[in-house]
Design a protein around this motif. Structure first.
Motif, short mmCIF file in Angstrom:
data_model
loop_
_atom_site.label_atom_id
_atom_site.label_comp_id
_atom_site.label_asym_id
_atom_site.label_seq_id
_atom_site.Cartn_x
_atom_site.Cartn_y
_atom_site.Cartn_z
N UNK A 1 -66.60 -1.63 -71.74
CA UNK A 1 -65.24 -1.21 -71.44
C UNK A 1 -64.26 -1.89 -72.40
N UNK A 2 -63.18 -1.19 -72.69
CA UNK A 2 -62.08 -1.81 -73.43
C UNK A 2 -61.46 -2.88 -72.53
N UNK A 3 -61.28 -4.09 -73.07
CA UNK A 3 -60.83 -5.20 -72.24
C UNK A 3 -59.38 -5.09 -71.78
N UNK A 4 -58.52 -4.64 -72.66
CA UNK A 4 -57.09 -4.59 -72.34
C UNK A 4 -56.54 -3.19 -72.61
N UNK A 5 -55.94 -2.61 -71.57
CA UNK A 5 -55.40 -1.26 -71.66
C UNK A 5 -53.93 -1.30 -71.22
N UNK B 1 -59.19 -5.75 -67.76
CA UNK B 1 -60.25 -4.87 -67.25
C UNK B 1 -61.56 -5.64 -67.16
N UNK B 3 -65.16 -6.14 -68.10
CA UNK B 3 -65.77 -5.76 -69.37
C UNK B 3 -66.99 -4.85 -69.23
N UNK B 245 -52.14 -0.90 -61.93
CA UNK B 245 -51.11 -0.37 -62.81
C UNK B 245 -49.86 0.07 -62.05
#
Lengths: 350, 350
Positions: A1-5, B1, B3, B245
């Motif tokens: 997964x992308x760590x920071x979104x 997120x 990982x 979010x």
């Protein structure tokens, strides 16, 4: 997964702050920016500091391993190393940024890593900022590259971006045809994922949400507005998550042959192929044709007219090499279902 | 997120393989397991190696900062450090695992870090394996802890798990009432997020999907089956992403007061409060009551009967301290809308 979104209108303005903790002394942040933005306002908003560099990337064609290697070598020659690589553009630019980021630390050629889990070293810091929505490249663990013998990504745990910035304002000015083709990449992902044999509840949840958002944008709305940008950016993200946990299918497998031989760009190639896949995805193709008509889009025809037997064989070989895609679409016995003859007949229709 | 995310029936069986690359010489993996599983089959399936240790955590009450500090100290005394902390259980167990993982490397007491971005050091490797679906603790960047002066989490970029294993088989044997209360935590998250002022398309997409999955499980189905476990686990994940979010609202703000004073567990407390929130969430409360009835669930009544003025004041103080929740629910002028008197009247109804 992308760590920071980060998701939000105007979030691009936070880029300087986002990059700050990842800067290393004397090593630049390198911004790979789609050449479409050369001379445009967005290029002036890139937060350059110190020896940072913008490289406008020519993505007239999809990224090649030779292009990746050359860019990484250029950066090594100029700076030794870099603090990070930031891709700003569509799927090609984002894939290019991921691949160059990886090749700053991994020896040899990017062609050596086309496959699954061949990358052994983390790359430099990598961030992705999409300016077109639909590919899912912002969340994928691959970078689709055309190499000397195949079109295949560097699939690895080190491939995803460390950070993505999802700012729907950035997609507002995309050309309508290109925006449609790329948006349809997402729609087609979802149809392939949701009808595939690899599906589970995780990929289904994401696929259904992405599909619903695509429909809101391309079927329900009467024109393009800011809400379309918001929704399609979220559809792209969710569609990418869906295929990360399942797989794509026939349209992608066939389209890869086209882009390998003819250089057809991915979104457009998917549309050209999907338009003829009523036998495989009857409901999806029907809805696709409705969206094409409603949005006044031109899908090129007869692009395979005049190709030689050798050309068709090349495309068939590339396509049949995408085993997981066929297995997802047609089940374990896919080789009995999709013969070379059937595939040839399909390519001849395109 | 988070990982690394694995989702799938039976994925718990991959735990040994998942942990292997994170093991450090002579340092154990420590499994914090909900005491509900003491003597049950799942405990025997934990892949113990070397000096690994299972600690059955008493989660009769929600985690306290004193419990976190005591567990971290116990591990430091016994092993110096550990390879990682793996939480197996519901939201309390997962929050406990995250907090203990952080306190293995951060000095002082966990109470020092109750707030936002006070944690400055990465913890040890942390993995979470939910056995109840709904809290979203598996994806959150907080750990809800009751401390000497407040009930508030260690919110930080270091808080999320490094890995989660989402195996819907693990939720099959949960007691029906508890499963409902925890599932409703997700439902209530979604209503609060979707009607809140902080909403954007990212949180909306996740919230809508989670809400739809909750409805399929609790409204459309006539009984509990494997598909219910699949869908509710995915609902929990998506609901957690939605509030990450955006923000929760009135039910959570009021429920925090209950659990601070009376130790009411979070899922149950949310249900007790939400049941009386028809003025704030009319449609959600109507559907909630339908789900309660359809699933034959008992929602406790009159739990605040006989409390003193001082008790009510304590709850009101805790609740009004949750400023972002109130602002999300009622807008910037929330302090004019929810007075101490109104809140007292609401608590008296519970």
């Amino acid at each position: 997964m992308v760590g920071y979104v980060i998701y939000g209108r105007g979030s691009f303005n936070q880029l300087d702050e986002i990059l700050a903790p990842h800067r290393k002394p004397n090593l630049p942040m390198v911004f790979l920016v789609d050449h479409f933005f050369d001379g445009k306002a967005l290029a002036g908003r890139v937060p350059l500091r110190g020896n940072d560099k913008i490289i406008f990337a020519d993505v007239s064609y999809e990224p090649k391993t030779t292009q990746v290697d050359q860019l990484a070598q250029q950066l090594k020659d100029e700076f030794g190393s870099v603090s990070g690589v930031i891709g700003i553009g569509g799927g090609s630019t984002m894939d290019l940024a991921k691949a160059v980021g990886l090749m700053m630390t991994n020896p040899g050629s990017s062609a050596d890593y086309q496959g699954w889990d061949l990358v052994k070293q983390a790359g430099v810091y990598k961030a992705g900022i999409p300016t077109l929505s639909g590919t899912g490249a912002e969340v994928s663990r691959t970078t689709v590259l055309t190499g000397p013998t195949k079109k295949l990504g560097m699939n690895s745990d080190f491939t995803p971006f460390d950070q993505i910035v999802l700012d729907p304002e950035l997609t507002a000015d995309a050309p309508a045809n290109q925006r449609f083709y790329t948006g349809m990449d997402c729609y087609i992902h979802c149809i392939e994922s949701l009808t595939g044999t690899y599906l589970n509840e995780f990929s289904k949840s994401y696929g259904e949400k992405a599909l619903q958002l695509c429909r809101e944008v391309y079927v329900n709305k009467t024109g393009w507005d800011a809400d379309s940008d918001d929704k399609l950016m979220m559809a792209s993200y969710a569609g990418g998550m869906s295929i990360a946990y399942s797989q794509v299918g026939v349209a992608h497998a066939v389209s890869y042959g086209l882009s390998y031989l003819l250089g057809t760009k991915h979104g457009l190639g998917n549309c050209i192929v999907f338009d003829k896949l009523q036998d495989y995805y009857p409901e999806g193709v029907k809805e696709f044709k409705l969206m094409v008509e409603k949005n006044n889009i031109n899908i090129p025809q007869h692009i395979c007219a005049g190709l030689s037997d050798e050309d068709f064989d090349k495309m068939i070989n590339v396509s049949l090499g995408m085993k997981p895609l066929w297995e997802n679409a047609l089940g374990k016995d896919w080789e009995k279902i999709i013969t070379r003859e059937k595939l040839r007949a399909l390519y001849e229709q395109l």
